[in-house]
Design a protein around this motif. Structure first.
Motif, mmCIF file in Angstrom:
data_model
loop_
_atom_site.group_PDB
_atom_site.id
_atom_site.type_symbol
_atom_site.label_atom_id
_atom_site.label_comp_id
_atom_site.label_asym_id
_atom_site.label_seq_id
_atom_site.Cartn_x
_atom_site.Cartn_y
_atom_site.Cartn_z
ATOM 1 N N TYR A 1 0.831 -1.205 0.000
ATOM 2 C CA TYR A 1 0.000 0.000 0.000
ATOM 3 C C TYR A 1 0.869 1.260 0.000
ATOM 4 O O TYR A 1 0.599 2.215 -0.731
ATOM 5 C CB TYR A 1 -0.950 -0.002 1.204
ATOM 6 C CG TYR A 1 -1.984 1.087 1.104
ATOM 7 C CD1 TYR A 1 -3.145 0.887 0.371
ATOM 8 C CD2 TYR A 1 -1.791 2.321 1.704
ATOM 9 C CE1 TYR A 1 -4.093 1.891 0.249
ATOM 10 C CE2 TYR A 1 -2.727 3.334 1.586
ATOM 11 C CZ TYR A 1 -3.875 3.113 0.857
ATOM 12 O OH TYR A 1 -4.803 4.120 0.731
ATOM 13 N N TYR B 1 -11.024 -0.691 4.807
ATOM 14 C CA TYR B 1 -11.831 -0.435 3.614
ATOM 15 C C TYR B 1 -11.690 -1.565 2.599
ATOM 16 O O TYR B 1 -12.639 -1.911 1.903
ATOM 17 C CB TYR B 1 -11.429 0.893 2.984
ATOM 18 C CG TYR B 1 -12.257 1.255 1.779
ATOM 19 C CD1 TYR B 1 -13.543 1.767 1.930
ATOM 20 C CD2 TYR B 1 -11.767 1.065 0.497
ATOM 21 C CE1 TYR B 1 -14.316 2.086 0.825
ATOM 22 C CE2 TYR B 1 -12.523 1.380 -0.601
ATOM 23 C CZ TYR B 1 -13.793 1.892 -0.437
ATOM 24 O OH TYR B 1 -14.559 2.208 -1.539
ATOM 25 N N GLN B 2 -10.507 -2.163 2.546
ATOM 26 C CA GLN B 2 -10.256 -3.246 1.601
ATOM 27 C C GLN B 2 -10.810 -4.584 2.085
ATOM 28 O O GLN B 2 -10.724 -5.582 1.382
ATOM 29 C CB GLN B 2 -8.749 -3.384 1.357
ATOM 30 C CG GLN B 2 -8.161 -2.217 0.618
ATOM 31 C CD GLN B 2 -6.660 -2.343 0.463
ATOM 32 O OE1 GLN B 2 -6.124 -3.445 0.407
ATOM 33 N NE2 GLN B 2 -5.986 -1.222 0.392
ATOM 34 N N ARG C 1 -6.255 -9.882 -1.244
ATOM 35 C CA ARG C 1 -7.358 -8.976 -1.608
ATOM 36 C C ARG C 1 -8.508 -9.740 -2.239
ATOM 37 O O ARG C 1 -9.677 -9.449 -1.978
ATOM 38 C CB ARG C 1 -6.866 -7.892 -2.561
ATOM 39 C CG ARG C 1 -6.027 -6.847 -1.899
ATOM 40 C CD ARG C 1 -5.553 -5.852 -2.909
ATOM 41 N NE ARG C 1 -4.776 -4.788 -2.302
ATOM 42 C CZ ARG C 1 -4.132 -3.869 -2.989
ATOM 43 N NH1 ARG C 1 -4.165 -3.875 -4.309
ATOM 44 N NH2 ARG C 1 -3.450 -2.930 -2.366
ATOM 45 N N ALA D 1 -12.205 -9.844 -0.744
ATOM 46 C CA ALA D 1 -13.352 -9.452 -1.566
ATOM 47 C C ALA D 1 -14.422 -10.537 -1.546
ATOM 48 O O ALA D 1 -15.616 -10.245 -1.461
ATOM 49 C CB ALA D 1 -12.903 -9.170 -2.996
ATOM 50 N N TRP E 1 -11.889 -3.094 -7.151
ATOM 51 C CA TRP E 1 -10.482 -2.730 -7.039
ATOM 52 C C TRP E 1 -10.175 -1.447 -7.804
ATOM 53 O O TRP E 1 -9.229 -0.727 -7.491
ATOM 54 C CB TRP E 1 -9.586 -3.882 -7.486
ATOM 55 C CG TRP E 1 -9.797 -5.034 -6.548
ATOM 56 C CD1 TRP E 1 -10.360 -6.227 -6.840
ATOM 57 C CD2 TRP E 1 -9.511 -5.054 -5.155
ATOM 58 N NE1 TRP E 1 -10.434 -7.004 -5.711
ATOM 59 C CE2 TRP E 1 -9.920 -6.312 -4.660
ATOM 60 C CE3 TRP E 1 -8.946 -4.144 -4.262
ATOM 61 C CZ2 TRP E 1 -9.782 -6.679 -3.330
ATOM 62 C CZ3 TRP E 1 -8.805 -4.511 -2.935
ATOM 63 C CH2 TRP E 1 -9.221 -5.759 -2.486
ATOM 64 N N ILE F 1 -10.895 1.099 -5.253
ATOM 65 C CA ILE F 1 -9.838 1.117 -4.222
ATOM 66 C C ILE F 1 -8.710 2.047 -4.653
ATOM 67 O O ILE F 1 -8.151 2.760 -3.832
ATOM 68 C CB ILE F 1 -9.283 -0.316 -4.007
ATOM 69 C CG1 ILE F 1 -10.290 -1.162 -3.275
ATOM 70 C CG2 ILE F 1 -7.979 -0.292 -3.233
ATOM 71 C CD1 ILE F 1 -10.428 -0.875 -1.822
#
Length: 114
Positions: free
Chosen positions: A19, A37-38, A92, A96, A107, A110
């Motif tokens: 990140y 948030y992810q 991820r 998800a 994504w 994101i």
């Protein structure tokens, strides 16, 4: 209740490092918010877990602490970046799936979060 992917250890370090490399300098609270948030969850006190994980990355020269609670990315070998990227993409995808955000546009949204 939303199911979230639990991050700790190497997975947490890799997610944070990637990140930072994708979005540039961040504060610890921004990093915690971005991971939540992810679709990720951090055990214990999130700010302490994040700073502990980044301390490891600092010792290995991938991240630099610029001030109290602020970090920025440093250079890393391409092979290391590839390994980290591959692992975080899989994390991820799992997050998800658990949170029900299994669409391709998630994504893309994101990327604009930073």
């Amino acid at each position: 209740m939303i199911n979230r992917r639990l991050l700790r250890g190497i997975e947490l370090r890799y997610a944070l490092t990637l990140y930072l490399h994708q979005h540039g300098p961040q504060t610890v609270s921004d990093l915690v918010d971005a991971l939540e948030y992810q679709g990720f969850e951090i055990i214990g006190r999130p700010s302490k877990s994040v700073s502990d994980a980044l301390r490891w990355e600092t010792a290995h020269g991938r991240v630099c602490r610029t001030a109290r609670g602020k970090y920025r990315p440093l250079e890393m070998p391409r092979s290391t970046e590839y390994r980290i990227h591959k692992r975080v993409v899989a994390l991820r995808a799992e997050a998800a799936r658990l949170t029900g955000r299994d669409d391709d546009t998630f994504w893309d949204r994101i990327a604009r979060f930073s």
